[in-house]
Design a protein around this motif. Structure first.
Motif, short mmCIF file in Angstrom:
data_model
loop_
_atom_site.label_atom_id
_atom_site.label_comp_id
_atom_site.label_asym_id
_atom_site.label_seq_id
_atom_site.Cartn_x
_atom_site.Cartn_y
_atom_site.Cartn_z
N ALA A 132 0.83 -1.19 0.00
CA ALA A 132 0.00 0.00 0.00
C ALA A 132 0.87 1.25 0.00
CB ALA A 132 -0.92 -0.01 1.22
N ARG A 133 1.94 1.19 0.79
CA ARG A 133 2.82 2.35 0.88
C ARG A 133 3.48 2.63 -0.48
NH1 ARG A 133 7.73 3.55 1.51
NH2 ARG A 133 8.42 1.38 1.53
N ARG A 134 3.91 1.54 -1.14
CA ARG A 134 4.55 1.71 -2.45
C ARG A 134 3.58 2.27 -3.46
NH1 ARG A 134 7.52 -3.17 -2.03
NH2 ARG A 134 5.81 -4.18 -3.11
N ARG A 135 2.34 1.76 -3.42
CA ARG A 135 1.33 2.27 -4.36
C ARG A 135 1.07 3.75 -4.12
NH1 ARG A 135 -0.95 -2.63 -3.60
NH2 ARG A 135 -2.41 -1.94 -2.00
N ALA A 136 1.00 4.11 -2.82
CA ALA A 136 0.73 5.52 -2.49
C ALA A 136 1.86 6.40 -2.99
CB ALA A 136 0.56 5.68 -0.98
N GLU A 137 3.09 5.91 -2.84
CA GLU A 137 4.24 6.70 -3.31
C GLU A 137 4.20 6.90 -4.81
OE1 GLU A 137 7.78 4.83 -1.96
OE2 GLU A 137 7.65 5.75 0.05
#
Lengths: 447, 555
Positions: A132-137
């Motif tokens: 999720a964090r990677r997608r948000a970035e």
């Protein structure tokens, strides 16, 4: 008064109807004729069997706390005419002493109760936090690129001057809007599209265009520095750019009065947005609940004007604390018996001004205005303080304006005298949505 | 200086002077960088920073946008109310009570149904749902009987309905009352309401001559018509006097309308004035004056016409006038016949039509109307039809039930063989002069004898709700039509009338007809189901009407 709580008025019931045809069909089923085995429970539900054309009657149940509906008829309308008819019957005559629900109704009611008891977040599966964090970035990076491009576009606009825009057409802005969609910034895309329509909207357009361009620029700049902003403002900026709200908002329990409900259809006709304005009777906090309906289908949530819901409202972060989701409800909705207290024109503008601190992009703020006198005019309408000489104009065209029919209704209610009006107060003026007659607590939703 | 909208070139929302404007272009903070007032920003933006003279760092597009953003948010945050324009005069109080809540909601429903309901029925099949549009006139009439005013929130919808349907106008405007007229003065779409017969404002005391004179001199046409009516109601002879004061200077179409307004409550007091109007410049005015005088059997004109008519018609036969002389012209006889009609027959018809019916008894040796109508007068010359048609018009004009009865003949006789006229429209007019009960009885008999196919116009003049015998005759006839196996839409006109006019208490008896019966062997395919549907709609509509009327009863 029955145990199902204070009964609603027929008007409030009919406000639930998804369309005109169901309103009429429901109205015809609102008499005792076709119904049998009608009853209701103490916890706020009513049920009954309705004779249709077939041999088996339809089984209709309504959970008044929702309201939510279940019917065995094949209609895909929601609520169907049977549910509306049942509610009308209940509104007119009640359904007698509370009792046990028959099996077919009890099962559905129990399922609903169980679902309501489940905590809100529990439905979501295990979270892949790292993913999720990677997608948000990745998304933030794309938006960042979009914002940079948009800033370039705005700078070009100001360098060349707005004067050329009148003949430029909005195709170029459409293209920019499409780039913003690609950049996953639908909020920016919407603003860009809006900007493109301004040169064709009449006198004074250069000033309006400069305002909108400047606010768009402000949003770009805010996004670029979003990490340094206070939490609430940062959340507002993310919302405005078009990111879904993240994080848990504040939950407020109160008795929420439904002040207005109205639909608007997106320019391409593909999405109906329903806005429902509420206000906490104890805390005085305003709330905006949005619901959406796909083409040809009305949004599912319907809260008739004038009802009071004892419920928990979960406010989303940002956006001046207006956006909320309806959480758990604690009692069946009941009509409000009082006219909400109004404020004067000055206080209304001050409330909007104060809200701009939290969200400078805010178009308007919900205000109960009153007592005020509507002043019709060929050039424009005003709402004037009852005693003073101050007034707010009513926007007649453009975004946020409503049909003149509603204004004449307002004038008819006032008869030249003071009334209480709920509406949206913003930089364009005050848009009335609901009014109370001087001698009645029943709100009139202005059409 | 109360222009409400943003003016050319000014900052948006100038309805509230922004605080900054009073500060005389003082710098507005860091974002400004050389830009002062909003106007200057807009000017620079229009021109473009590339073309701005003296460029410099302050002239960058970013700086301009920064300054504009600060200005925009600051202006919005600092908005102040505008000055209020003069408010409208408060609407006069309407002392009538509002209808009970349920009735108010019903009215809202009927008004909302007005737009949608009519459009769907193109194919003839109407389904089993009541047609709400058709019930609005009844709701309005019933509300008027109770003396209600319209709920304020519904007045605009009521005015819109009145605008779209002139047949609803008088009742809708009466219900909307003073609030409706107050609104109509502000909205050009509703101007018609001010022209309506109901009159706009308050009428002066008719015993106050100067007030009457002032309104008569200065009032709007509708107000003057209303004033004339009030003056006549108070003192019949005063109305012609009032008319005479300005008669010479009125426009011809107004003279005609004033004359027309005398139709209600016409009396011999009006005769001298009407007699004078026979010499009017306008032919239409002359013709209307003559028509009104002939409706007064004691008038001199009626006497003159009687003399002429009696000279032409008698037991010995019919001798139409040989010429149309100056006296006839002055008494309103139109000289030139319409295309296809003979001159002499045309003149004869006008004379007989305008002569008092009472003059015939003596001429025919003391016979009554029925006997006179039955005489084979003039059959040889072929004038009978002309003569009977003229008697029919006279009976309608003079509202004479004896003659109407005679000209209608027995209801069971075939229409073509009727003594007076075979035209259903004229028969309907004759029926209107009969007392309510007799009228219903006659039509019931007609329906029993001839079925429904020709009854529509006759049913239309019967008093609503229909008397018991009439209602039963219509329902029986519908049932017979169903058994005959035809489709119900052949009777959709009567069916629609029945929905509006049958006594709601008949609903119970009709219930049995709503079940789909077996198809008769020679029936049109599917007819039984359609009939069941049509009867269902009839019953549903009757129930709705019953509910509607009970809702209107004061709590």
């Amino acid at each position: 008064m029955t145990e199902q709580g204070v009964r609603w008025t027929a008007e409030q019931v009919l406000a639930l109807a998804p369309d005109d045809a169901s309103r009429k069909a429901g109205g015809r089923l609102g008499g005792a004729g076709p119904w049998s085995q009608i009853g209701g429970s103490a916890s706020g539900s009513v049920w009954g069997l309705c004779k249709g054309s077939g041999s088996n009657p339809y089984r209709t149940v309504v959970d008044l706390t929702g309201p939510a509906y279940k019917c065995s008829c094949p209609s895909r309308k929601f609520p169907c005419k049977h549910a509306l008819g049942l509610l009308l019957l209940w509104s007119a005559e009640g359904v007698g002493e509370p009792g046990e629900a028959p099996d077919w109704a009890a099962q559905w009611l129990a399922d609903r109760a169980a679902k309501a008891a489940r905590p809100a977040g529990a439905a979501a599966g295990p979270v892949d936090e790292e993913g999720a964090r990677r997608r948000a970035e990745r998304r933030a990076a794309r938006i960042g690129a979009g914002v940079t491009e948009l800033e370039q576009r705005l700078a070009d606009l100001l360098r060349g001057g707005l004067a050329g825009q009148e003949h430029a057409g909005y195709a170029a802005w459409e293209e920019t809007a499409a780039r913003m969609v690609d950049a996953q910034a639908p909020g920016l895309a919407g603003r860009v599209r809006e900007l493109g329509t301004i040169p064709s909207c009449g006198p004074g357009w250069p000033a309006r265009m400069l305002e909108e361009a400047a606010l768009l620029h402000l949003l770009d700049r805010a996004w670029m520095g979003v990490t340094g902003l206070p939490d609430q403002l940062a959340a507002t900026v993310r919302n405005r750019v078009g990111l879904p709200a993240s994080g848990e908002g504040e939950a407020v329990r109160d008795r929420w009065l439904v002040l207005a409900q109205y639909d608007s259809v997106s320019p391409d006709g593909r999405l109906t947005t329903r806005r429902i304005w509420l206000r906490g009777l104890a805390g005085g906090r305003p709330a905006l609940v949005l619901d959406f309906g796909p083409p040809g289908r009305p949004p599912g949530l319907a809260l008739p004007v004038g009802l009071v819901l004892e419920a928990e409202m979960r406010f989303r972060p940002g956006s001046a604390g207006l956006r909320a989701d309806l959480g758990e409800r604690f009692a069946a909705a009941a009509p409000c018996t009082e006219v909400p207290a109004g404020v004067g024109t000055q206080a209304a503008l001050e409330a909007y001004g104060a809200a701009l601190r939290d969200d400078p992009w805010l178009e308007s703020w919900p205000v109960v205005l009153g007592p005020v006198v509507p002043i019709p005019g060929e050039l424009g309408w005003q709402l004037a303080d009852a005693e003073g000489t101050s007034a707010l104009p009513v926007p007649l065209t453009g975004a946020g304006s409503r049909s003149r029919g509603g204004l004449w209704q307002l004038a008819a209610l006032s008869g030249g005298g003071p009334v209480t009006v709920f509406g949206e107060c913003g930089h364009r003026g005050f848009t009335p949505l609901t009014a109370w007659q001087p001698d009645s607590s029943e709100p009139v939703a202005l059409s | 200086m109360d222009s409400p909208g943003p003016a050319e070139g000014a900052g948006p929302g100038h309805w509230t002077p922004p605080r900054t404007s009073s500060e005389g272009g003082a710098p507005m903070g860091e974002g400004d960088e050389g830009y002062g007032e909003w106007q200057e920003l807009v000017g620079a933006a229009l021109l473009g920073t590339d073309r701005r003279r003296g460029g410099g760092p302050a002239g960058s597009p970013e700086a301009l946008l920064d300054a504009a953003a600060v200005h925009t948010v600051r202006r919005r945050a600092g908005l102040r109310p505008a000055g209020a324009r003069p408010r409208p005069e408060p609407a006069p109080r309407d002392p009538r009570p509002a209808p009970p809540e349920a009735a108010g909601r019903r009215l809202a429903q009927l008004l909302a149904g007005r737009t949608g309901a009519g459009s769907g029925g193109g194919g003839g099949r109407r389904g089993s749902a009541p047609d709400l549009t058709e019930l609005l006139p009844q709701w309005l009439a019933a509300a008027a009987r109770h003396g209600y005013r319209a709920p304020a929130a519904l007045v605009p919808a009521l005015l819109d309905a009145a605008r779209a349907r002139t047949d609803l106008r008088p009742q809708a405007l009466a219900l909307a009352g003073t609030r409706g007229l107050w609104l109509a003065r502000m909205n050009p779409d509703w101007r018609f309401a001010l022209r309506g017969g109901a009159g706009g404002g308050e009428l002066p005391d008719v015993t106050d001559p100067s007030a009457v004179e002032r309104l008569w001199e200065e009032g709007l046409f509708a107000e003057r018509v209303a004033l004339l009516g009030a003056v006549r109601a108070h003192e019949p002879a005063a109305a012609p006097r009032l008319l005479a004061t300005t008669w010479g200077s009125e426009r011809a179409e107004d003279r005609l309308m004033f004359l027309d307004s005398l139709r209600v409550g016409l009396s011999l007091e009006d005769e001298p004035f009407l007699e004078a109007a026979l010499g009017d410049r306008s032919r239409n005015v002359r013709a209307t004056a003559a028509e009104l005088l002939s409706a007064l059997p004691q008038s001199a004109l009626a006497g003159r016409m009687a003399e002429r008519a009696l000279a032409c018609v008698g037991p010995e036969g019919v001798a139409p006038p040989a010429e149309c002389d100056g006296g006839m012209l002055r008494d309103g006889v139109v000289k030139r016949p319409p295309a296809g009609r003979g001159e002499r027959a045309w003149w004869l018809g006008q004379l007989v039509e305008a002569a008092p019916l009472s003059c015939w008894r003596e001429r025919f040796g003391g016979l009554g109307p029925a006997e006179i109508v039955a005489l084979p007068v003039a059959t040889a010359e072929g004038w009978t039809e002309e003569l009977h048609a003229a008697w029919c018009r006279a009976a309608v004009r003079q509202r004479d039930p004896d003659w109407s009865r005679a000209l209608l003949g027995p209801a069971s006789a075939p229409p073509a063989a009727g003594p007076g006229t075979a035209s259903l429209a004229e028969r309907a007019k004759l029926l209107e002069t009969l007392p309510d009960g007799e009228r219903a009885e006659w039509v019931a008999e007609f329906v029993r004898a001839h079925g429904l196919s020709e009854a529509f116009q006759l049913l239309g003049v019967c008093v609503v709700p229909w008397a018991g015998a009439l209602g039963r005759a219509v329902v029986d006839a519908l049932d017979i039509a169903r058994e005959a196996g035809s489709y119900p839409w052949s009777f959709s006109g009567v069916m629609g009338l029945a929905e509006r006019c049958l006594d709601p208490s008949e609903a119970g008896r009709l219930e049995a007809l709503t079940a789909a019966a077996e198809e008769p062997p020679d029936a049109s395919p599917g007819a039984a189901a359609y009939w069941a549907e049509a009867f269902q709609r009839l019953v549903a509509t009757l129930r709705l009407r019953a509910a509607m009327l009970s809702e209107l009863a004061p709590a």
